[in-house]
Write a protein that holds these residues in place. Sequence first.
Motif, PDB file in Angstrom:
ATOM      1  N   GLU A   9       0.823  -1.210   0.000  1.00  0.00           N
ATOM      2  CA  GLU A   9       0.000   0.000   0.000  1.00  0.00           C
ATOM      3  C   GLU A   9       0.862   1.268   0.000  1.00  0.00           C
ATOM      4  N   GLN A  10       2.103   1.170   0.463  1.00  0.00           N
ATOM      5  CA  GLN A  10       3.026   2.301   0.311  1.00  0.00           C
ATOM      6  C   GLN A  10       3.230   2.602  -1.175  1.00  0.00           C
ATOM      7  N   LYS A  11       3.349   1.552  -1.966  1.00  0.00           N
ATOM      8  CA  LYS A  11       3.499   1.729  -3.418  1.00  0.00           C
ATOM      9  C   LYS A  11       2.256   2.403  -4.000  1.00  0.00           C
ATOM     10  N   MET A  12       1.094   2.009  -3.485  1.00  0.00           N
ATOM     11  CA  MET A  12      -0.146   2.638  -3.931  1.00  0.00           C
ATOM     12  C   MET A  12      -0.144   4.126  -3.573  1.00  0.00           C
ATOM     13  N   LEU A  13       0.287   4.473  -2.368  1.00  0.00           N
ATOM     14  CA  LEU A  13       0.307   5.866  -1.935  1.00  0.00           C
ATOM     15  C   LEU A  13       1.241   6.714  -2.790  1.00  0.00           C
ATOM     16  N   THR A  14       2.402   6.169  -3.144  1.00  0.00           N
ATOM     17  CA  THR A  14       3.328   6.951  -3.974  1.00  0.00           C
ATOM     18  C   THR A  14       2.769   7.118  -5.390  1.00  0.00           C
ATOM     19  N   GLU A  15       2.055   6.101  -5.878  1.00  0.00           N
ATOM     20  CA  GLU A  15       1.426   6.239  -7.200  1.00  0.00           C
ATOM     21  C   GLU A  15       0.317   7.283  -7.146  1.00  0.00           C
ATOM     22  N   ILE A  16      -0.462   7.272  -6.066  1.00  0.00           N
ATOM     23  CA  ILE A  16      -1.520   8.273  -5.909  1.00  0.00           C
ATOM     24  C   ILE A  16      -0.928   9.672  -5.907  1.00  0.00           C
ATOM     25  N   ASN A  17       0.193   9.858  -5.224  1.00  0.00           N
ATOM     26  CA  ASN A  17       0.843  11.168  -5.208  1.00  0.00           C
ATOM     27  C   ASN A  17       1.200  11.631  -6.613  1.00  0.00           C
ATOM     28  N   LYS A  18       1.789  10.731  -7.396  1.00  0.00           N
ATOM     29  CA  LYS A  18       2.226  11.101  -8.748  1.00  0.00           C
ATOM     30  C   LYS A  18       1.043  11.446  -9.637  1.00  0.00           C
ATOM     31  N   VAL A  19       0.046  10.561  -9.686  1.00  0.00           N
ATOM     32  CA  VAL A  19      -1.075  10.796 -10.601  1.00  0.00           C
ATOM     33  C   VAL A  19      -1.978  11.910 -10.095  1.00  0.00           C
ATOM     34  N   GLY A  20      -2.071  12.039  -8.750  1.00  0.00           N
ATOM     35  CA  GLY A  20      -2.888  13.102  -8.185  1.00  0.00           C
ATOM     36  C   GLY A  20      -2.314  14.474  -8.494  1.00  0.00           C
ATOM     37  N   PHE A  21      -1.002  14.619  -8.318  1.00  0.00           N
ATOM     38  CA  PHE A  21      -0.355  15.891  -8.639  1.00  0.00           C
ATOM     39  C   PHE A  21      -0.437  16.193 -10.128  1.00  0.00           C
ATOM     40  N   LYS A  22      -0.287  15.157 -10.954  1.00  0.00           N
ATOM     41  CA  LYS A  22      -0.361  15.363 -12.406  1.00  0.00           C
ATOM     42  C   LYS A  22      -1.756  15.897 -12.780  1.00  0.00           C
ATOM     43  N   PHE A  23      -2.800  15.282 -12.229  1.00  0.00           N
ATOM     44  CA  PHE A  23      -4.162  15.727 -12.483  1.00  0.00           C
ATOM     45  C   PHE A  23      -4.337  17.164 -12.000  1.00  0.00           C
ATOM     46  N   PHE A  24      -3.861  17.410 -10.790  1.00  0.00           N
ATOM     47  CA  PHE A  24      -4.010  18.729 -10.190  1.00  0.00           C
ATOM     48  C   PHE A  24      -3.322  19.805 -11.021  1.00  0.00           C
ATOM     49  N   LEU A  25      -2.095  19.556 -11.450  1.00  0.00           N
ATOM     50  CA  LEU A  25      -1.332  20.565 -12.182  1.00  0.00           C
ATOM     51  C   LEU A  25      -1.844  20.764 -13.607  1.00  0.00           C
ATOM     52  N   GLU A  26      -2.650  19.817 -14.094  1.00  0.00           N
ATOM     53  CA  GLU A  26      -3.284  19.988 -15.406  1.00  0.00           C
ATOM     54  C   GLU A  26      -4.652  20.671 -15.284  1.00  0.00           C
ATOM     55  N   THR A  27      -5.080  20.918 -14.042  1.00  0.00           N
ATOM     56  CA  THR A  27      -6.348  21.601 -13.779  1.00  0.00           C
ATOM     57  C   THR A  27      -6.115  23.111 -13.804  1.00  0.00           C
ATOM     58  N   PRO A  28      -7.028  23.903 -14.384  1.00  0.00           N
ATOM     59  CA  PRO A  28      -6.860  25.367 -14.351  1.00  0.00           C
ATOM     60  C   PRO A  28      -6.624  25.864 -12.928  1.00  0.00           C
ATOM     61  N   ILE A  29      -5.726  26.836 -12.770  1.00  0.00           N
ATOM     62  CA  ILE A  29      -5.353  27.314 -11.440  1.00  0.00           C
ATOM     63  C   ILE A  29      -6.568  27.718 -10.613  1.00  0.00           C
ATOM     64  N   LYS A  30      -7.550  28.346 -11.245  1.00  0.00           N
ATOM     65  CA  LYS A  30      -8.719  28.830 -10.501  1.00  0.00           C
ATOM     66  C   LYS A  30      -9.567  27.681  -9.936  1.00  0.00           C
ATOM     67  N   GLU A  31      -9.378  26.453 -10.450  1.00  0.00           N
ATOM     68  CA  GLU A  31     -10.146  25.302  -9.959  1.00  0.00           C
ATOM     69  C   GLU A  31      -9.351  24.446  -8.974  1.00  0.00           C
ATOM     70  N   ARG A  32      -8.081  24.735  -8.784  1.00  0.00           N
ATOM     71  CA  ARG A  32      -7.244  23.837  -7.978  1.00  0.00           C
ATOM     72  C   ARG A  32      -7.648  23.804  -6.511  1.00  0.00           C
ATOM     73  N   ASN A  33      -8.122  24.927  -5.986  1.00  0.00           N
ATOM     74  CA  ASN A  33      -8.508  24.968  -4.575  1.00  0.00           C
ATOM     75  C   ASN A  33      -9.779  24.190  -4.277  1.00  0.00           C
ATOM     76  N   ILE A  34     -10.521  23.786  -5.310  1.00  0.00           N
ATOM     77  CA  ILE A  34     -11.774  23.055  -5.071  1.00  0.00           C
ATOM     78  C   ILE A  34     -11.600  21.553  -5.310  1.00  0.00           C
ATOM     79  N   CYS A  35     -10.362  21.109  -5.522  1.00  0.00           N
ATOM     80  CA  CYS A  35     -10.095  19.685  -5.754  1.00  0.00           C
ATOM     81  C   CYS A  35      -9.852  18.955  -4.435  1.00  0.00           C
TER      82      CYS A  35
END
Length: 251
Positions: free
Chosen positions: A87-113
């Motif tokens: 599950e540590q491996k799962m958490l590190t994968e979540i960090n990578k894909v979560g940040f990627k999704f977040f940084l591809e989101t318009p800045i004005k929408e990032r605070n609502i994610c």
Amino acid sequence: MTHIEDFFITANSVYNISEEEYQQKELLIKSFEAISRSTYQSIYIIDYYKKNFLYVAENPLFLCGHTSEEIKKLGFMFYIDHVPLQEQKMLTEINKVGFKFFLETPIKERNICTISYDFHIINGKKQILINQKVTPLMLTKDGRIWLALCIVSLSSHNTAGHIELRKQGMTRYWQYSLENHHWIEDKGITLSEKEKDILLLSAQGFTMNEMANKLCIAIDTIKFYKRKLFEKLEVKNITEAIAFVTNYKLL
């Protein structure tokens, strides 16, 4: 083997946060201390500049025998020490894909994610399945996450995973597949007013007879709505249903 650096990505590297800015956050921390005391919620704040925890609530259920100050000193070593290796491996994968999704989101929408997922923590010989919700608290001027708020609760599921990313005010959300390593958009669950009424009354401790009288409908109708609710939410009982709708802000 998991390393602390695995929980961070270069694209969200945060620079040049001054000590003066940290001093201004004392009021923020005191606010969350008050929230934690009054609600007994397990809250902590991740600092992506210093790569540690800025604040950890004193809730013994989720601290695995440590004090909140000890957890602050451990930082992300807490996950390495108290989460199963797979599950540590799962958490590190979540960090990578979560940040990627977040940084591809318009800045004005990032605070609502908000990203939500379930994993086990190990306390001695006992494993507890928890749900963790992470949402941006403070962004840098260029839209990177400096501080993130995490809320920990008991999971309403039976297994780890259930990775979802939601945006406030939107019914649709995104599920992440660990098998296929990609996000899948889902239209989401919408509750009818009658379903919401039954859930709210159930949470307040009303019996089915009392709900039927209050809503002016037959007991068999109450039973019908509850069966349909359990099917819709994929839960087994009203306790799980209330936990589910609370966790996912469906009421």
